[in-house]
Design a protein around this motif. Structure first.
Motif, mmCIF file in Angstrom:
data_model
loop_
_atom_site.group_PDB
_atom_site.id
_atom_site.type_symbol
_atom_site.label_atom_id
_atom_site.label_comp_id
_atom_site.label_asym_id
_atom_site.label_seq_id
_atom_site.Cartn_x
_atom_site.Cartn_y
_atom_site.Cartn_z
ATOM 1 N N CYS A 223 0.855 -1.183 0.000
ATOM 2 C CA CYS A 223 0.000 0.000 0.000
ATOM 3 C C CYS A 223 0.895 1.238 0.000
ATOM 4 C CB CYS A 223 -0.956 -0.001 1.201
ATOM 5 S SG CYS A 223 -0.113 -0.028 2.794
ATOM 6 N N ARG A 224 0.263 2.396 -0.034
ATOM 7 C CA ARG A 224 1.022 3.647 -0.104
ATOM 8 C C ARG A 224 1.788 3.911 1.186
ATOM 9 N NH1 ARG A 224 3.537 6.771 -3.732
ATOM 10 N NH2 ARG A 224 3.978 8.813 -2.799
ATOM 11 N N SER A 225 1.150 3.634 2.322
ATOM 12 C CA SER A 225 1.826 3.874 3.602
ATOM 13 C C SER A 225 3.036 2.958 3.761
ATOM 14 C CB SER A 225 0.844 3.676 4.760
ATOM 15 O OG SER A 225 0.345 2.343 4.772
ATOM 16 N N TRP A 226 2.897 1.700 3.343
ATOM 17 C CA TRP A 226 4.034 0.785 3.422
ATOM 18 C C TRP A 226 5.118 1.183 2.416
ATOM 19 C CZ3 TRP A 226 3.718 -4.963 4.900
ATOM 20 C CH2 TRP A 226 2.972 -5.109 6.081
#
Length: 717
Positions: A223-226
């Motif tokens: 995902c974007r946060s990861w």
């Protein structure tokens, strides 16, 4: 009755009479009155509620239809009062079975009536009539409708949304469940808790630090946060691209290093040829300005990119530029000016530089401890060797393949220029060198005069490589070896002029207790007189390379004895001594068998000594011998070692025995004289047995060896 009656619902009970006069051959009309009631009772007696009593449904039973109210007694079938039931009864039978039931309009018995067999019945049936008393004052109806609350319906109906129902539902769901204490306070609904989202960023980073670099790159796709977290510079203090450089593109690698930026301390780009673009290399140099460990081995970087990277990083401690064509003497000058804290430098096989660049580095980096300059030209320059003598900080010096090195310059490296000579010992009075590892392999111009200068000048020497120095003889080593008590690695490969005198001196020198690795490969003059004392005296040996020498089976037997004596019980065996003995003309299969037998004999001794209360781990030795021998025997030796290491003693012993039988049969087959055909036949049989044993997984763990299918021989021949 003996049991409570079972009430069955069937719609309504009717006792209306049916018209009489039905013929025998005519179809049975629709039953009415008592006959319909009796048919309903028979149907109820075959209902699913009595399935546990193993009654079969009657032919007239129709599921899904309305029935009549009746009582089915659960008493035994031997009851005299309620033991009979029938679907169609005549007047006399019905009056006998049911004396209180009157059937008006019936005078004769139906010949087609089916009578009920009381011996097959397991329950009694009793009728409940609406009104049978004849003394009633007013006539009562003979039918009784089923109450509304007991009527069955094929479709479930929902309760009407009345105020009473709504209030009852609120009262039910507002009550606390079992075990819950009603405190009088309203219980607030717990909000969803985001465990990962509420975790501090420092802890997230710490979690990702346990992953390998390749796994972190894969996690960036979740995902974007990861993605942002995986490219956080705090995760990339050490970037080792040598593990995944084949699977990552140049843009992704550049982005990773750029994102790490000032956090990167250790950068290993070994083999990353995709960074040969000048713009990408400069971008990496701008991003990484706090590097301490850099390895650019095998990279195809331009000279300007290498120089720019060295200019931007003045804290370098470890620098590996092996094989870079972009490295020149100008590069060495930049290193000397901008990397004063450098301790490790490897510029081996950099063909565009020479010893003058090494001199600049040595003068500008006073903390240098490890210098590797294999195959660099110009080491016949006395000024270069004098600079190395003056710093005296080197712990490792690798001059492998420096063919320009001569005795004079080696003497300057060890004693300087014009040293003071001790009149008693006739040697230079200089401080000893701090060298621990010295590699002079393939320096063909070195002779005894230069190597003898090592004596008394390198007391802390632990590793010495003299392979390929073909001019060396025994006097140089007999003088040197007694002055190196800490020597653990000695490489004397391809020294054709050495004799057994050198090995005898080694067996008597102080380093015999510390020596762990010895190589005398291709020393054709060395044999048993020199190696036997070494095997007996050097009890810490871990590897011996003796290929292409004159050793015999005696050396292998002595090595097996030494390993057997120093072995101790352990949980599992391990390789304690590695021996390379191929291309040795005096080594036969008997010596190889001695080593194999010794590996299994250690286990047998430990098993005999083991007490019944001792753990099973004490049945294995600490050390065994791993042998590399003639290629025709190597497969058998490797299979035997594999079985010993996994603890399969029976299979290893059987393999060694079958192989010995095979070798003896071959020797017998080659003897001339009578009985030659018999000996050759025995040799073929032994070869087949050995092939079966070597290919199978026999032993205690394998469950028996696999035999090869053999066809019968020709009867005529």
């Amino acid at each position: 009755m003996n049991a409570e009656p079972l009430v069955a619902m069937s719609g309504a009970v009717t006792t209306e009479t049916s018209p009489a006069g039905a013929g025998v051959g005519d179809p049975i009309p629709k039953l009415k009155g008592p006959r319909r009631l009796l048919q309903s009772l028979q149907r109820i007696s075959s209902s699913p509620s009595l399935a546990r009593m193993h009654r079969k449904p009657t032919a007239s039973y129709r599921s899904g239809t309305k029935g009549s109210i009746s009582c089915v007694s659960l008493s035994s079938s031997t009851s005299t009062t309620y033991g009979h039931s029938s679907a169609h009864l005549g007047p006399s039978d019905s009056s006998t079975a049911f004396p209180t039931l009157s059937i008006p309009g019936s005078t004769t018995q139906n010949p087609d009536a089916h009578f009920f067999d009381p011996t097959k019945s397991r329950s009694g049936i009793r009728l409940i009539e609406a009104e049978l008393a004849s003394s009633a004052a007013a006539p009562t109806p003979l039918t009784c409708p089923v109450p509304t609350r007991l009527r069955s319906s094929s479709r479930p109906t929902a309760l009407a949304a009345t105020p009473e129902v709504s209030e009852a539902a609120r009262d039910y769901f507002s009550k606390p469940h079992a075990g819950q204490v009603d405190t009088g306070k309203e219980v607030s609904k717990r909000e969803d808790f985001d465990f990962w989202g509420s975790m501090p960023g420092e802890i997230k980073t710490r979690v990702f630090q346990f992953l390998e670099p390749k796994e972190i790159v894969r996690c960036s796709r979740v995902c974007r946060s990861w993605y942002d977290l995986c490219f956080d510079g705090q995760l990339w203090k050490s970037v080792d691209a040598s593990e995944f450089y084949r699977d990552i593109t140049a843009s992704s690698l550049a982005k990773l290093i750029t994102a790490a930026g000032p956090f990167v301390r250790d950068l290993n780009l070994r083999g990353c040829i995709q960074l040969q673009d000048h713009s990408r290399a400069e971008m990496l140099s701008d991003a990484c300005q706090n590097l301490e460990y850099v390895s650019l081995e095998g990279c195809r970087l331009e000279r300007g990119s290498v120089h720019y990277l060295l200019h931007r990083n003045s804290r370098l401690v470890h620098l590996n530029l092996t094989g870079l064509a972009a490295v020149s003497n100008a590069t060495c000058k930049i290193i000397a000016q901008h990397c004063p804290e450098l301790k490790y430098l490897n510029v081996s096989w950099c063909s565009n530089m020479d010893a003058r660049g090494v001199r600049r580095i040595v003068d500008g980096c006073p903390r240098l401890e490890d210098l590797r300059v294999s195959e660099i030209r110009g080491f016949d320059d006395e000024a270069v060797m004098l600079s190395l003598f003056n710093i005296n900080n080197l712990h490792r010096l690798v001059l492998n393949g420096c063919t320009s090195l001569v005795d004079k310059t080696l003497k300057i490296l060890l004693e300087g220029v014009d040293p003071e000579i001790c009149p008693l010992e006739n040697r230079a009075l200089v401080s000893p060198r701090r060298l621990r590892h010295l590699d002079l392999s393939r320096c063909h111009q070195l002779t005894n005069a230069g190597v003898e200068k090592l004596a008394h000048n390198v007391p802390d020497l632990e590793g010495l490589q003299l392979a390929g120095c073909i001019e060396l003889t025994d006097p140089a080593l007999t003088v040197l070896l007694p002055t190196t008590p800490k020597l653990t690695h000695l490489d004397l490969e391809e020294l054709p002029n050495l004799t057994n005198t050198t090995l005898q001196s080694l067996a008597e020198s102080p380093c015999r207790l510390a020596l762990a690795h010895l190589s005398i490969s291709s020393c054709e003059n060395l044999g048993d007189p020199g190696m036997l004392p070494v095997i007996k005296a050097c009890r810490s040996l871990q590897s011996i390379d003796m290929d292409n020498t004159r050793i015999s089976d005696l050396v292998l037997a002595e090595a097996a004895s030494v390993v057997r004596q120093r072995s101790r019980p352990s949980a599992s065996p391990r390789v304690g001594l590695r021996i390379v003995a191929y291309d040795c003309q005096n080594v036969t299969w008997t010596g190889i068998r001695e080593v194999l037998s010794s590996n299994t004999e250690q286990q047998q001794q430990q098993q005999l000594k083991r007490t019944p209360l001792a753990p099973p781990s004490s049945s294995y030795p600490t050390e065994i011998i791993q042998l590399k021998c003639f290629y025709g025997w190597q497969m058998t030796v490797e299979e035997h070692t594999k079985r010993v290491l996994r603890g399969d003693l029976a299979a290893a012993t059987r393999l060694e025995r079958k192989w010995a039988e095979y070798m003896m049969s071959n020797e017998e087959a080659g003897v001339a004289g009578a009985g030659g055909r018999r000996r050759r036949r025995r040799a073929r049989e032994a070869a087949m047995m050995h092939a079966d044993e070597e290919g199978g997984e026999g032993g205690m763990a394998g469950g028996g060896r696999r035999r090869r299918a053999r066809s019968g021989g020709c009867l005529v021949m």
